[in-house]
Design a protein around this motif. Structure first.
Motif, PDB file in Angstrom:
ATOM      1  N   UNK A 193       0.852  -1.193   0.000  1.00  0.00           N
ATOM      2  CA  UNK A 193       0.000   0.000   0.000  1.00  0.00           C
ATOM      3  C   UNK A 193       0.892   1.249   0.000  1.00  0.00           C
ATOM      4  N   UNK A 194       0.929   2.004   1.112  1.00  0.00           N
ATOM      5  CA  UNK A 194       1.739   3.236   1.177  1.00  0.00           C
ATOM      6  C   UNK A 194       3.052   3.039   1.916  1.00  0.00           C
ATOM      7  N   UNK A 195       3.397   1.804   2.243  1.00  0.00           N
ATOM      8  CA  UNK A 195       4.362   1.569   3.311  1.00  0.00           C
ATOM      9  C   UNK A 195       5.518   0.676   2.883  1.00  0.00           C
ATOM     10  N   UNK A 196       6.696   0.946   3.479  1.00  0.00           N
ATOM     11  CA  UNK A 196       7.833   0.037   3.367  1.00  0.00           C
ATOM     12  C   UNK A 196       7.665  -1.032   4.443  1.00  0.00           C
ATOM     13  N   UNK A 197       7.560  -2.282   4.015  1.00  0.00           N
ATOM     14  CA  UNK A 197       7.280  -3.371   4.952  1.00  0.00           C
ATOM     15  C   UNK A 197       8.581  -4.037   5.372  1.00  0.00           C
ATOM     16  N   UNK A 198       8.754  -4.214   6.675  1.00  0.00           N
ATOM     17  CA  UNK A 198       9.944  -4.873   7.194  1.00  0.00           C
ATOM     18  C   UNK A 198       9.576  -6.018   8.113  1.00  0.00           C
ATOM     19  N   UNK A 199      10.488  -6.957   8.213  1.00  0.00           N
ATOM     20  CA  UNK A 199      10.323  -8.112   9.105  1.00  0.00           C
ATOM     21  C   UNK A 199      11.703  -8.500   9.610  1.00  0.00           C
ATOM     22  N   UNK A 200      11.850  -8.684  10.917  1.00  0.00           N
ATOM     23  CA  UNK A 200      13.118  -9.172  11.467  1.00  0.00           C
ATOM     24  C   UNK A 200      12.853 -10.190  12.566  1.00  0.00           C
ATOM     25  N   UNK A 201      13.755 -11.142  12.707  1.00  0.00           N
ATOM     26  CA  UNK A 201      13.707 -12.122  13.789  1.00  0.00           C
ATOM     27  C   UNK A 201      15.059 -12.089  14.495  1.00  0.00           C
ATOM     28  N   UNK A 202      15.026 -11.914  15.801  1.00  0.00           N
ATOM     29  CA  UNK A 202      16.245 -11.859  16.613  1.00  0.00           C
ATOM     30  C   UNK A 202      16.199 -12.968  17.665  1.00  0.00           C
ATOM     31  N   UNK A 203      17.362 -13.510  17.970  1.00  0.00           N
ATOM     32  CA  UNK A 203      17.463 -14.531  19.002  1.00  0.00           C
ATOM     33  C   UNK A 203      18.559 -14.100  19.961  1.00  0.00           C
ATOM     34  N   UNK A 204      18.349 -14.187  21.277  1.00  0.00           N
ATOM     35  CA  UNK A 204      19.441 -13.847  22.190  1.00  0.00           C
ATOM     36  C   UNK A 204      20.577 -14.849  22.010  1.00  0.00           C
ATOM     37  N   UNK A 205      21.792 -14.365  22.131  1.00  0.00           N
ATOM     38  CA  UNK A 205      22.933 -15.270  21.996  1.00  0.00           C
ATOM     39  C   UNK A 205      22.866 -16.373  23.047  1.00  0.00           C
ATOM     40  N   UNK A 206      22.296 -16.033  24.210  1.00  0.00           N
ATOM     41  CA  UNK A 206      22.173 -17.039  25.278  1.00  0.00           C
ATOM     42  C   UNK A 206      21.336 -18.226  24.803  1.00  0.00           C
ATOM     43  N   UNK A 207      20.299 -17.960  23.977  1.00  0.00           N
ATOM     44  CA  UNK A 207      19.458 -19.048  23.478  1.00  0.00           C
ATOM     45  C   UNK A 207      20.237 -19.911  22.500  1.00  0.00           C
ATOM     46  N   UNK A 208      21.083 -19.266  21.687  1.00  0.00           N
ATOM     47  CA  UNK A 208      21.892 -20.015  20.718  1.00  0.00           C
ATOM     48  C   UNK A 208      22.866 -20.920  21.473  1.00  0.00           C
ATOM     49  N   UNK A 209      23.504 -20.382  22.525  1.00  0.00           N
ATOM     50  CA  UNK A 209      24.476 -21.157  23.308  1.00  0.00           C
ATOM     51  C   UNK A 209      23.790 -22.318  24.031  1.00  0.00           C
ATOM     52  N   UNK A 210      22.593 -22.050  24.564  1.00  0.00           N
ATOM     53  CA  UNK A 210      21.866 -23.089  25.300  1.00  0.00           C
ATOM     54  C   UNK A 210      21.537 -24.261  24.379  1.00  0.00           C
ATOM     55  N   UNK A 211      21.221 -23.941  23.124  1.00  0.00           N
ATOM     56  CA  UNK A 211      20.874 -24.994  22.173  1.00  0.00           C
ATOM     57  C   UNK A 211      22.105 -25.839  21.825  1.00  0.00           C
ATOM     58  N   UNK A 212      23.258 -25.158  21.757  1.00  0.00           N
ATOM     59  CA  UNK A 212      24.492 -25.849  21.385  1.00  0.00           C
ATOM     60  C   UNK A 212      24.982 -26.762  22.517  1.00  0.00           C
ATOM     61  N   UNK A 213      24.637 -26.416  23.756  1.00  0.00           N
ATOM     62  CA  UNK A 213      25.154 -27.152  24.923  1.00  0.00           C
ATOM     63  C   UNK A 213      24.523 -28.548  25.030  1.00  0.00           C
TER      64      UNK A 213
END
Lengths: 287, 131
Positions: free
Chosen positions: A267-287
């Motif tokens: 429509x009239x707008x620039x559409x954006x989408x982002x997904x962020x993950x805390x690094x702590x969550x990434x580390x917890x998954x790797x452990x």
């Protein structure tokens, strides 16, 4: 303790509601917009949040000019959508999480944010459309919500710095919540757009991309802008960026950018989408 | 003392909805909000003048609504989020209203948006059009 699984920021243009209603995901105009969402949907499916804390702007469904809180937090057991008068279908009610809402409110007030508390609250397209984009398919919503609205309708608006600190305070509330819920934080609106006046159609792609970049590693950089700066650089309604800033600020420590998508126009707008993950969550998954 | 809105006056083609606009437009915006109910939309469409007479608006505001002059409605205190409910009652999208306000045809406006929108360059400052 609760786990903050990450944050998702998304535009919420009403026209998306009509496109969803008509099933236009593959339409040539809409496809480049909807194509951004499957990676975010897959991330959500893996992150399995129980609760979504949603920073957004009410556009006159629950709050009008008779009483306009700068920040308001929902504390209801259920939230309904309603006819906003512009022809998009309403969605199923959302379950609330009053205990978590009050914990957020108590933390915010202790941090000197004098918020309005709402044990009854309608939620508008700025909440319902990003939810529908992230949890497609209809039916009952798989997460409970804590809605947090920010005045974006009537100036004076809060500053980006205030939005950032609000987000930080909500992040502290979530990190200290003794429940074992998995919590995702959403921020909706934006990016650059102007709906009114002779400057309608204003889009500032370089500014939008700079903001998306800064949100990953240096979100505080965006707090140097005033509401005036945002109107000038992102358009009269581009001040919705503040909900993105708040959502990002709610994440603890460093983050990883999981996904980003940007498309002009919806429509009239620039559409954006982002997904962020805390690094702590990434580390917890790797452990 | 400079008012809140003064800081925004250098931005071209933009009316920031501040206290001055909000006070001026309260009843115009109240009328718009009434259009969130289907029965009110029907009543307005059936008798626009009669419906508008129920709201303590200025004659200029009523005329701007009847004329669907959105720039005038904005100047008289309307807020675009609320004015869009008039547009929706007429079956028009936000994009249609935006096109009207810029003075472009809907097709030309839509093409401008598909081409990336109105660029920031040259649309930041009245006093410095090169910005």
């Amino acid at each position: 303790m609760a786990t903050i699984v990450g944050a998702v920021t998304s535009s919420h243009v009403p026209a998306i509601g009509r496109a969803l209603e008509k099933g236009l995901q593959q339409d040539p105009y809409w496809q480049p917009f909807f194509a951004g969402y499957p990676p975010a949907q897959r991330w959500i499916a893996q992150a399995k949040p129980d609760v979504a804390v949603v920073f957004y702007q009410d556009h006159g469904l629950n709050f009008f000019l008779d009483a306009m809180p700068t920040f308001a937090v929902g504390a209801a057991a259920e939230y309904r959508n309603a006819d906003e008068g512009w022809g998009i279908p309403t969605v199923a009610p959302f379950r609330g999480d009053p205990a978590l809402s009050w914990h957020v409110i108590e933390t915010l007030v202790a941090d000197e944010f004098d918020v309005t508390t709402c044990q009854r609250m309608l939620v508008d397209h700025a909440l319902t459309l990003p939810m529908a984009l992230l949890w497609p398919g209809g039916g009952a919503w798989p997460v409970r919500i804590v809605p947090i609205t920010m005045n974006h309708v009537q100036h004076p608006l809060p500053s980006p710095r205030r939005a950032y600190r609000l987000g930080q305070s909500v992040g502290r509330a979530l990190a200290s919540w003794p429940g074992d819920e998995r919590i995702v934080v959403l921020g909706t609106g934006g990016l650059s757009h102007q709906l009114d006046g002779r400057r309608a159609g204003f889009i500032n792609k370089p500014f939008d991309l700079m903001c998306m970049d800064a949100l990953v590693d240096e979100p505080e950089k965006l707090t140097r802008y005033s509401a005036l700066d945002l109107v000038r650089e992102a358009g009269a309604q581009g001040t919705e960026l503040m909900a993105w800033i708040a959502a990002r600020a709610a994440l603890p420590g460093r983050v990883r950018k999981v996904h980003a998508h940007y498309h002009v126009p919806v429509s009239n707008t620039a559409a954006g989408l982002m997904v962020f993950e805390p690094e702590s969550a990434v580390l917890a998954r790797a452990a | 003392m400079p008012g809140y809105n003064d800081a925004f006056k250098d931005i071209p083609g933009t009316t920031v909805f501040d206290a001055t606009q909000s006070r001026l437009g309260y009843h115009l915006n109240m009328f718009c909000m009434s259009l969130m109910k289907a029965e009110n939309r029907a009543a307005f469409k059936a008798d626009e003048r009669g419906y508008l007479a129920q709201f303590p608006m200025s004659d200029a505001q009523r005329q701007a609504v009847l004329d669907r002059d959105y720039n005038r409605m904005i100047a008289l205190g309307g807020n675009i989020y609320f004015l869009a409910k008039i547009g929706a009652t007429d079956g028009h999208s936000f994009q249609n209203l935006a096109a009207k306000m810029t003075g472009m045809s809907e097709e030309a406006y839509r093409s401008m948006m598909i081409a990336g929108g109105r660029p920031a360059q040259g649309h930041r400052s009245r006093s410095d059009p090169s910005r």
